[in-house]
Design a protein around this motif. Sequence first.
Motif, mmCIF file in Angstrom:
data_model
loop_
_atom_site.group_PDB
_atom_site.id
_atom_site.type_symbol
_atom_site.label_atom_id
_atom_site.label_comp_id
_atom_site.label_asym_id
_atom_site.label_seq_id
_atom_site.Cartn_x
_atom_site.Cartn_y
_atom_site.Cartn_z
ATOM 1 N N VAL A 195 -9.618 21.549 6.551
ATOM 2 C CA VAL A 195 -8.478 20.674 6.801
ATOM 3 C C VAL A 195 -8.810 19.670 7.897
ATOM 4 O O VAL A 195 -8.494 18.481 7.799
ATOM 5 N N LEU A 196 -9.475 20.138 8.954
ATOM 6 C CA LEU A 196 -9.854 19.261 10.068
ATOM 7 C C LEU A 196 -10.855 18.195 9.651
ATOM 8 O O LEU A 196 -10.892 17.107 10.225
ATOM 9 N N ILE A 197 -11.699 18.516 8.667
ATOM 10 C CA ILE A 197 -12.759 17.603 8.246
ATOM 11 C C ILE A 197 -12.293 16.634 7.165
ATOM 12 O O ILE A 197 -12.582 15.433 7.219
ATOM 13 N N SER A 198 -11.577 17.141 6.176
ATOM 14 C CA SER A 198 -11.263 16.327 5.001
ATOM 15 C C SER A 198 -10.325 15.162 5.292
ATOM 16 O O SER A 198 -10.533 14.051 4.776
ATOM 17 N N ILE A 199 -9.314 15.365 6.108
ATOM 18 C CA ILE A 199 -8.328 14.301 6.347
ATOM 19 C C ILE A 199 -8.927 13.120 7.116
ATOM 20 O O ILE A 199 -8.892 11.980 6.634
ATOM 21 N N PRO A 200 -9.505 13.334 8.317
ATOM 22 C CA PRO A 200 -10.113 12.189 9.002
ATOM 23 C C PRO A 200 -11.323 11.643 8.247
ATOM 24 O O PRO A 200 -11.617 10.445 8.317
ATOM 25 N N GLY A 201 -12.027 12.523 7.522
ATOM 26 C CA GLY A 201 -13.185 12.076 6.758
ATOM 27 C C GLY A 201 -12.790 11.090 5.669
ATOM 28 O O GLY A 201 -13.425 10.046 5.485
ATOM 29 N N ALA A 202 -11.751 11.414 4.918
ATOM 30 C CA ALA A 202 -11.280 10.517 3.859
ATOM 31 C C ALA A 202 -10.822 9.178 4.434
ATOM 32 O O ALA A 202 -11.136 8.110 3.892
ATOM 33 N N LEU A 203 -10.086 9.231 5.541
ATOM 34 C CA LEU A 203 -9.626 7.994 6.182
ATOM 35 C C LEU A 203 -10.812 7.158 6.667
ATOM 36 O O LEU A 203 -10.815 5.926 6.554
ATOM 37 N N GLY A 204 -11.832 7.845 7.208
ATOM 38 C CA GLY A 204 -13.023 7.140 7.675
ATOM 39 C C GLY A 204 -13.771 6.455 6.548
ATOM 40 O O GLY A 204 -14.279 5.333 6.702
ATOM 41 N N TYR A 205 -13.830 7.090 5.394
ATOM 42 C CA TYR A 205 -14.532 6.494 4.253
ATOM 43 C C TYR A 205 -13.734 5.355 3.631
ATOM 44 O O TYR A 205 -14.312 4.427 3.054
ATOM 45 N N ILE A 206 -12.424 5.422 3.715
ATOM 46 C CA ILE A 206 -11.617 4.278 3.269
ATOM 47 C C ILE A 206 -11.940 3.066 4.136
ATOM 48 O O ILE A 206 -12.167 1.958 3.638
ATOM 49 N N TYR A 207 -12.009 3.295 5.440
ATOM 50 C CA TYR A 207 -12.319 2.210 6.379
ATOM 51 C C TYR A 207 -13.744 1.675 6.164
ATOM 52 O O TYR A 207 -13.975 0.460 6.132
ATOM 53 N N ALA A 208 -14.706 2.603 6.005
ATOM 54 C CA ALA A 208 -16.097 2.198 5.857
ATOM 55 C C ALA A 208 -16.352 1.465 4.546
ATOM 56 O O ALA A 208 -17.186 0.556 4.477
ATOM 57 N N GLY A 209 -15.644 1.853 3.497
ATOM 58 C CA GLY A 209 -15.904 1.272 2.183
ATOM 59 C C GLY A 209 -15.132 0.011 1.885
ATOM 60 O O GLY A 209 -15.465 -0.716 0.941
#
Length: 283
Positions: A195-209
């Motif tokens: 849970v700690l990894i998936s939520i900020p990770g998904a948001l980070g990849y939206i920003y990066a992509g």
Amino acid sequence: MSGITMFEVIWLGAALLGAGAVTGLLAGVFGVGGGAVIVPVLYELFRMVGVPEEVRMPLCVGTSLAIIIPTSIRSFGAHRAKGAVDMTILKQWAVPVVLGVLMGSVIARYASPDLFKLVFVVVAGISAIRLLFGKDSWRLGLDMPGKLIMNAYGWLIGVLSSLMGIGGGQLSNLFMTFYGRPIHQAVATSSGLGVLISIPGALGYIYAGWPRAAEYPDVAALQFPLSLGYVSLVGLILFVPTSVLTAPMGARLAHALSKRKLEVAFGIFLLLISLRFLISLIG
């Protein structure tokens, strides 16, 4: 996208729904988000619809992180209900893990596709060896380390997990068992880490992509409404329903297995992942 036949669309849709069911089951059994299943399946899907190699792997990883958000939450709830989650460890790791995930998301914007595969091979391979051939004497300590080392481990787990598109289960399971924690507790706690990894990770990849999608205006799979940055909304919609449905089933199965059976099953699972990406790198 227009070159795909209706038969291919139906077949891919069925494959994604089936993979979603397997993903949820794995999330519950092993305390992982299922990214090791999601990423290879999405890689083939995006290859078929013409996503360039330069952005294909980060699109797979970002989508995987988004997909495992509901799976991890459901799996965590099931494990916590059984009282198997070590909340102290999760609280210690919360900040360093999130910082690691955000850094990994930045790296993903500039990394080559081979970096993602190499991380899979190394992490999954080491974890498989530990689980299949390790002995109780293979330990770094009899109890969890101090705050400084815990923060360092949390940060590393966050970085590597964000590059693999996983919920951190492989890494945290390896770490916790090296410090003498039972595999069942490691699996349960790992579900919370997802849970700690998936939520900020998904948001980070939206920003990066987001800016990368602008560089490929002719690639429909990268454009809204099919995607948000490096997160494919199509993959997300098709994976989530069945993965959420089967996650509690996996959690019940995990608690029904013996310690050694769970270790062997998880080890074989990770070994297959490692071999799959090693062959891809060599090829």
